[in-house]
Each structure stands twice: as C-alpha cells, then as structure tokens.
Design a protein around this motif. Sequence first.
Motif, PDB file in Angstrom:
ATOM      1  N   UNK A 137       0.845  -1.191   0.000  1.00 35.02           N
ATOM      2  CA  UNK A 137       0.000   0.000   0.000  1.00 35.02           C
ATOM      3  C   UNK A 137       0.878   1.238   0.000  1.00 35.02           C
ATOM      4  N   UNK A 138       0.380   2.272  -0.628  1.00 32.77           N
ATOM      5  CA  UNK A 138       1.090   3.534  -0.666  1.00 32.77           C
ATOM      6  C   UNK A 138       0.152   4.671  -0.311  1.00 32.77           C
ATOM      7  N   UNK A 139       0.678   5.672   0.344  1.00 29.65           N
ATOM      8  CA  UNK A 139      -0.106   6.851   0.722  1.00 29.65           C
ATOM      9  C   UNK A 139       0.673   8.088   0.299  1.00 29.65           C
ATOM     10  N   UNK A 140       0.064   8.902  -0.540  1.00 29.18           N
ATOM     11  CA  UNK A 140       0.694  10.131  -1.005  1.00 29.18           C
ATOM     12  C   UNK A 140       0.089  11.316  -0.263  1.00 29.18           C
ATOM     13  N   UNK A 141       0.935  12.133   0.318  1.00 24.36           N
ATOM     14  CA  UNK A 141       0.484  13.290   1.086  1.00 24.36           C
ATOM     15  C   UNK A 141       0.700  14.564   0.287  1.00 24.36           C
ATOM     16  N   UNK A 142      -0.235  15.476   0.419  1.00 25.36           N
ATOM     17  CA  UNK A 142      -0.103  16.762  -0.251  1.00 25.36           C
ATOM     18  C   UNK A 142      -0.857  17.812   0.553  1.00 25.36           C
ATOM     19  N   UNK A 143      -0.691  19.063   0.174  1.00 28.27           N
ATOM     20  CA  UNK A 143      -1.413  20.138   0.839  1.00 28.27           C
ATOM     21  C   UNK A 143      -0.896  20.386   2.247  1.00 28.27           C
ATOM     22  N   UNK A 184      -4.719   5.604   5.538  1.00 32.99           N
ATOM     23  CA  UNK A 184      -3.524   6.263   6.047  1.00 32.99           C
ATOM     24  C   UNK A 184      -3.937   7.561   6.713  1.00 32.99           C
ATOM     25  N   UNK A 185      -3.136   7.989   7.666  1.00 37.69           N
ATOM     26  CA  UNK A 185      -3.464   9.176   8.432  1.00 37.69           C
ATOM     27  C   UNK A 185      -2.197   9.931   8.797  1.00 37.69           C
ATOM     28  N   UNK A 186      -2.342  11.252   8.942  1.00 35.83           N
ATOM     29  CA  UNK A 186      -1.245  12.111   9.350  1.00 35.83           C
ATOM     30  C   UNK A 186      -1.496  12.597  10.766  1.00 35.83           C
ATOM     31  N   UNK A 187      -0.485  12.497  11.600  1.00 43.33           N
ATOM     32  CA  UNK A 187      -0.623  12.860  13.010  1.00 43.33           C
ATOM     33  C   UNK A 187      -0.530  14.375  13.217  1.00 43.33           C
ATOM     34  N   UNK A 188      -0.892  14.808  14.413  1.00 42.66           N
ATOM     35  CA  UNK A 188      -0.818  16.226  14.778  1.00 42.66           C
ATOM     36  C   UNK A 188       0.616  16.740  14.768  1.00 42.66           C
ATOM     37  N   UNK A 189       1.562  15.851  15.061  1.00 42.20           N
ATOM     38  CA  UNK A 189       2.956  16.289  15.095  1.00 42.20           C
ATOM     39  C   UNK A 189       3.833  15.211  14.482  1.00 42.20           C
ATOM     40  N   UNK A 190       5.101  15.229  14.804  1.00 44.87           N
ATOM     41  CA  UNK A 190       6.060  14.369  14.111  1.00 44.87           C
ATOM     42  C   UNK A 190       6.181  12.962  14.692  1.00 44.87           C
ATOM     43  N   UNK A 218      -1.051   3.873   9.607  1.00 42.17           N
ATOM     44  CA  UNK A 218      -2.012   3.072   8.856  1.00 42.17           C
ATOM     45  C   UNK A 218      -2.989   2.453   9.845  1.00 42.17           C
ATOM     46  N   UNK A 219      -4.246   2.533   9.503  1.00 38.12           N
ATOM     47  CA  UNK A 219      -5.313   1.909  10.260  1.00 38.12           C
ATOM     48  C   UNK A 219      -6.132   1.063   9.289  1.00 38.12           C
TER      49      UNK A 219
END
Length: 122
Positions: free
Chosen positions: A18-24, A94-100, A34-35
């Motif tokens: 699986x791949x997740x592309x992030x933008x914006x 896929x998800x992006x967290x609040x921080x690093x 990943x969930x």
Amino acid sequence: QLQASGGGLVQAGGSLRLSCAASGRTSSTNGMGWFRQAPGKEREFVAAISWTGDIIVYAGSAKGRFTISRDNAKNTVALQMNSLKPEDTAVYLCAAAYDSRAYSSSSDYNYWGQGTQVTVSS
C-alpha cells in the motif's frame, strides 16, 4: 490531503504494498499511520512511523508480517504486507498525526485518507 492506493484481492499467504501520497497541509514533518476497518468492526491501528523514521510502532497483528516505511522527499508512506491472512481483509486508511511522532491511537491523527480495500481470500 492523503491518497491511499495499492489495495486489491489476494490469496492467503500473498503480499500487497500500500502507498499513501500526502499533499497540501499534510507535510513530511508529520508522523504517519495506517489503520484498518473491517465491516461491522471498529477502526484498528496497524502501524505508525515518526517523521524521521526512527520510531516505528506496530500492532501485534502486524508484527513480523507488515513493514511501514516513508520517503519524505516524495511525501509518501508505504505499508508492505506479507503473509496475508483472511482476517486482514479491511479498508486500509492512512493518516497524518498532529505532530512528528508515531501514535497508535486514532485520536492523535487529524488528517485521513479515503482508504483502499484489501481483500484476502482463503
């Protein structure tokens, strides 16, 4: 925005990547996760990776079979899934967290992709 891809139908024992592309507003400085969610079940944590990639967390069900990685230059996160089982069947998000940092709780993520379906046949 997060765009997940790579799902599909595979036989038990097979592999998918699986791949997740992030933008914006999601940037390469976010921890990523990943969930998965199967029909009638709650969303379940699978794996997470910190921004620098030095901290990786796996759910027990994923340890030894799945590998999470990221390419910050391309703003992508991958989930290599091997030895797939029918119980791995779910929509993977896929998800992006609040921080690093790398988190296992969905409440620590504020951006979510639309998900990609993974179906493992027995």
